[in-house]
Enzyme design. Structure first.
Site, PDB file in Angstrom:
ATOM      1  N   SER A   7      24.682  49.309  44.697  1.00  0.00           N
ATOM      2  CA  SER A   7      24.946  48.258  43.723  1.00  0.00           C
ATOM      3  C   SER A   7      23.700  47.406  43.521  1.00  0.00           C
ATOM      4  CB  SER A   7      26.088  47.364  44.213  1.00  0.00           C
ATOM      5  OG  SER A   7      26.139  46.197  43.407  1.00  0.00           O
ATOM      6  N   HIS A  30      25.021  51.722  40.619  1.00  0.00           N
ATOM      7  CA  HIS A  30      26.235  50.928  40.370  1.00  0.00           C
ATOM      8  C   HIS A  30      25.848  49.580  39.749  1.00  0.00           C
ATOM      9  CE1 HIS A  30      30.500  49.938  41.213  1.00  0.00           C
ATOM     10  NE2 HIS A  30      30.067  48.724  41.503  1.00  0.00           N
ATOM     11  N   ASP A  32      27.306  46.035  38.333  1.00  0.00           N
ATOM     12  CA  ASP A  32      28.458  45.138  38.378  1.00  0.00           C
ATOM     13  C   ASP A  32      28.381  44.128  37.241  1.00  0.00           C
ATOM     14  OD1 ASP A  32      30.001  45.895  40.768  1.00  0.00           O
ATOM     15  OD2 ASP A  32      28.116  45.463  41.819  1.00  0.00           O
ATOM     16  N   MET A  34      30.155  41.058  35.405  1.00  0.00           N
ATOM     17  CA  MET A  34      31.131  40.002  35.694  1.00  0.00           C
ATOM     18  C   MET A  34      31.066  38.931  34.618  1.00  0.00           C
ATOM     19  SD  MET A  34      30.362  39.429  39.713  1.00  0.00           S
ATOM     20  CE  MET A  34      30.162  40.801  40.859  1.00  0.00           C
ATOM     21  N   HIS A  63      30.707  49.047  36.486  1.00  0.00           N
ATOM     22  CA  HIS A  63      31.968  48.471  36.981  1.00  0.00           C
ATOM     23  C   HIS A  63      32.228  47.187  36.208  1.00  0.00           C
ATOM     24  CE1 HIS A  63      34.006  46.510  40.801  1.00  0.00           C
ATOM     25  NE2 HIS A  63      34.836  46.619  39.780  1.00  0.00           N
ATOM     26  N   MET A  65      34.019  43.975  35.540  1.00  0.00           N
ATOM     27  CA  MET A  65      34.897  42.943  36.090  1.00  0.00           C
ATOM     28  C   MET A  65      35.007  41.839  35.046  1.00  0.00           C
ATOM     29  SD  MET A  65      33.468  43.018  39.983  1.00  0.00           S
ATOM     30  CE  MET A  65      31.966  43.834  39.438  1.00  0.00           C
ATOM     31  N   MET A 136      38.844  48.829  45.420  1.00  0.00           N
ATOM     32  CA  MET A 136      38.045  47.713  45.942  1.00  0.00           C
ATOM     33  C   MET A 136      38.392  47.476  47.410  1.00  0.00           C
ATOM     34  SD  MET A 136      36.069  46.832  43.523  1.00  0.00           S
ATOM     35  CE  MET A 136      35.289  45.507  44.462  1.00  0.00           C
ATOM     36  N   GLY A 141      33.768  40.163  42.947  1.00  0.00           N
ATOM     37  CA  GLY A 141      33.102  38.924  42.556  1.00  0.00           C
ATOM     38  C   GLY A 141      31.755  38.694  43.228  1.00  0.00           C
ATOM     39  N   PHE A 142      31.642  39.137  44.473  1.00  0.00           N
ATOM     40  CA  PHE A 142      30.409  38.842  45.207  1.00  0.00           C
ATOM     41  C   PHE A 142      30.020  40.006  46.122  1.00  0.00           C
ATOM     42  CE2 PHE A 142      32.604  34.945  44.208  1.00  0.00           C
ATOM     43  CZ  PHE A 142      31.608  34.168  43.654  1.00  0.00           C
ATOM     44  N   GLY A 143      28.727  40.144  46.335  1.00  0.00           N
ATOM     45  CA  GLY A 143      28.246  41.105  47.322  1.00  0.00           C
ATOM     46  C   GLY A 143      28.291  40.479  48.708  1.00  0.00           C
ATOM     47  N   GLY A 144      28.099  41.312  49.718  1.00  0.00           N
ATOM     48  CA  GLY A 144      27.939  40.804  51.074  1.00  0.00           C
ATOM     49  C   GLY A 144      29.202  40.342  51.775  1.00  0.00           C
ATOM     50  N   ASP A 174      34.373  50.356  47.053  1.00  0.00           N
ATOM     51  CA  ASP A 174      33.358  49.348  46.723  1.00  0.00           C
ATOM     52  C   ASP A 174      33.644  48.062  47.485  1.00  0.00           C
ATOM     53  OD1 ASP A 174      31.532  47.655  45.498  1.00  0.00           O
ATOM     54  OD2 ASP A 174      32.448  47.768  43.506  1.00  0.00           O
ATOM     55  N   GLY A 175      32.693  47.672  48.319  1.00  0.00           N
ATOM     56  CA  GLY A 175      32.773  46.386  49.010  1.00  0.00           C
ATOM     57  C   GLY A 175      32.706  46.536  50.517  1.00  0.00           C
ATOM     58  N   GLY A 176      31.667  45.975  51.111  1.00  0.00           N
ATOM     59  CA  GLY A 176      31.544  45.975  52.564  1.00  0.00           C
ATOM     60  C   GLY A 176      31.255  47.340  53.171  1.00  0.00           C
ATOM     61  N   GLY A 196      25.975  47.690  48.347  1.00  0.00           N
ATOM     62  CA  GLY A 196      24.982  46.751  47.828  1.00  0.00           C
ATOM     63  C   GLY A 196      24.098  46.220  48.928  1.00  0.00           C
ATOM     64  N   SER A 197      24.617  45.251  49.672  1.00  0.00           N
ATOM     65  CA  SER A 197      23.785  44.595  50.686  1.00  0.00           C
ATOM     66  C   SER A 197      23.328  45.546  51.780  1.00  0.00           C
ATOM     67  CB  SER A 197      24.531  43.399  51.279  1.00  0.00           C
ATOM     68  OG  SER A 197      25.840  43.744  51.639  1.00  0.00           O
TER      69      SER A 197
HETATM   70  C1  DX5 Z   1      31.764  43.133  44.261  1.00  0.00           C
HETATM   71  C2  DX5 Z   1      31.031  44.262  43.585  1.00  0.00           C
HETATM   72  C3  DX5 Z   1      30.350  45.167  44.520  1.00  0.00           C
HETATM   73  C4  DX5 Z   1      29.281  44.528  45.372  1.00  0.00           C
HETATM   74  C5  DX5 Z   1      29.286  45.250  46.677  1.00  0.00           C
HETATM   75  O1  DX5 Z   1      32.524  42.478  43.319  1.00  0.00           O
HETATM   76  O2  DX5 Z   1      31.937  45.036  42.826  1.00  0.00           O
HETATM   77  O3  DX5 Z   1      29.846  46.316  43.859  1.00  0.00           O
HETATM   78  O4  DX5 Z   1      28.003  44.573  44.813  1.00  0.00           O
HETATM   79  O5  DX5 Z   1      28.426  44.597  47.554  1.00  0.00           O
HETATM   80  P1  DX5 Z   1      28.429  44.883  49.114  1.00  0.00           P
HETATM   81  O6  DX5 Z   1      28.143  46.330  49.303  1.00  0.00           O
HETATM   82  O7  DX5 Z   1      27.337  43.991  49.603  1.00  0.00           O
HETATM   83  O8  DX5 Z   1      29.788  44.504  49.623  1.00  0.00           O
HETATM   84 ZN    ZN Z   2      31.184  46.997  42.025  1.00  0.00          ZN
END
Ligand code: DX5
Ligand code: ZN
Length: 214
Positions: A7, A30, A32, A34, A63, A65, A136, A141-144, A174-176, A196-197
């Site tokens: 991401s 990927h 994102d 938003m 993606h 959102m 999900m 909404g947020f990475g990390g 997707d996520g974590g 992502g992170s």
């Molecule tokens: C969250 C995004 C993800 C995000 C994942 O809303 O859809 O794609 O970037 O980030 P990580 O991998 O850091 O959880």
């Molecule tokens: Zn995403």
């Protein structure tokens, strides 16, 4: 064969081209999108998808959102998306089904996304009509954020439905997704991992992408 879709939400937006090159060994990119309404954050939109299109040959996994994603699906295809995923919570079934047709008419792949609180049954109207389903594993909404273990059951259930009714469909999480969580995702039946992170935060990005493939 597991695919990795890093991401770019975790990339340096002032150096997007450089940071997209850093993930050149990944399968997808990927993106994102938003709108600050469907999720409490604003990221990037159509002009950025268009700007990064010439920078890579990798498929852009976009993606959405945003509220009423059906209204924008065709425009994201025109901007260069290869896969467009839309949240089932964000639009009517009728609008999503017609957006899927629009995406297909443009020769692109369509997908639907489920937020953590959304039940497996919400995927049923789209199951045979999409090329990808995204589960999900954090609140969008947020990475990390931390990986939600309780979503693995949903991944397993959707994998079973895919095997039965649409075996070519991809199943993405997707996520974590990180070195301590990716294995459980693969074991539950995911074949595309968004990260992502854990990719952009790695010292050796190609090695991290390789690790996440299992
Ligand atoms: C969250 C995004 C993800 C995000 C994942 O809303 O859809 O794609 O970037 O980030 P990580 O991998 O850091 O959880
Ligand atoms: Zn995403």
């Amino acid at each position: 064969m597991i695919k990795i879709s890093p991401s770019i939400l975790s990339a340096d937006f002032a150096n997007l081209e450089r940071d997209i090159r850093k993930i050149s060994t990944a399968d997808y990119v990927h993106v994102d999108v938003m709108d600050g309404v469907f999720v409490p954050n604003i990221s990037i939109g159509l002009p950025v998808v268009k700007a990064i299109r010439p920078v890579t040959q990798q498929p852009l996994d976009v993606h959405l959102m945003i509220v009423e994603p059906g209204r924008y699906a065709g425009r994201f295809c025109d901007a260069g998306a290869d896969i467009v995923t839309m949240h089932v919570e964000a639009d009517t079934e009728e609008n999503l089904l017609s957006a899927i047709e629009v995406i297909h008419a443009k020769g692109k792949r369509a997908g639907v996304v489920l937020k953590p609180a959304t039940p497996v049954s919400a995927v049923l109207p789209y199951l045979e009509r999409v090329e990808l389903i995204l589960v999900m594993t954090v609140e969008p909404g947020f990475g990390g954020q931390s990986f939600m273990e309780d979503q693995l059951e949903k991944v397993r259930a959707i994998r079973a439905l895919i095997e039965e009714r649409n075996p070519d469909c991809e199943l993405e999480v997707d996520g974590g997704v990180a070195p301590d969580t990716y294995r459980a995702c693969i074991d539950a039946g995911a074949n595309v991992l968004v990260a992502g992170s854990s990719v952009y935060g790695a010292e050796d990005i190609p090695a991290r992408i390789q690790l996440l493939r299992g």
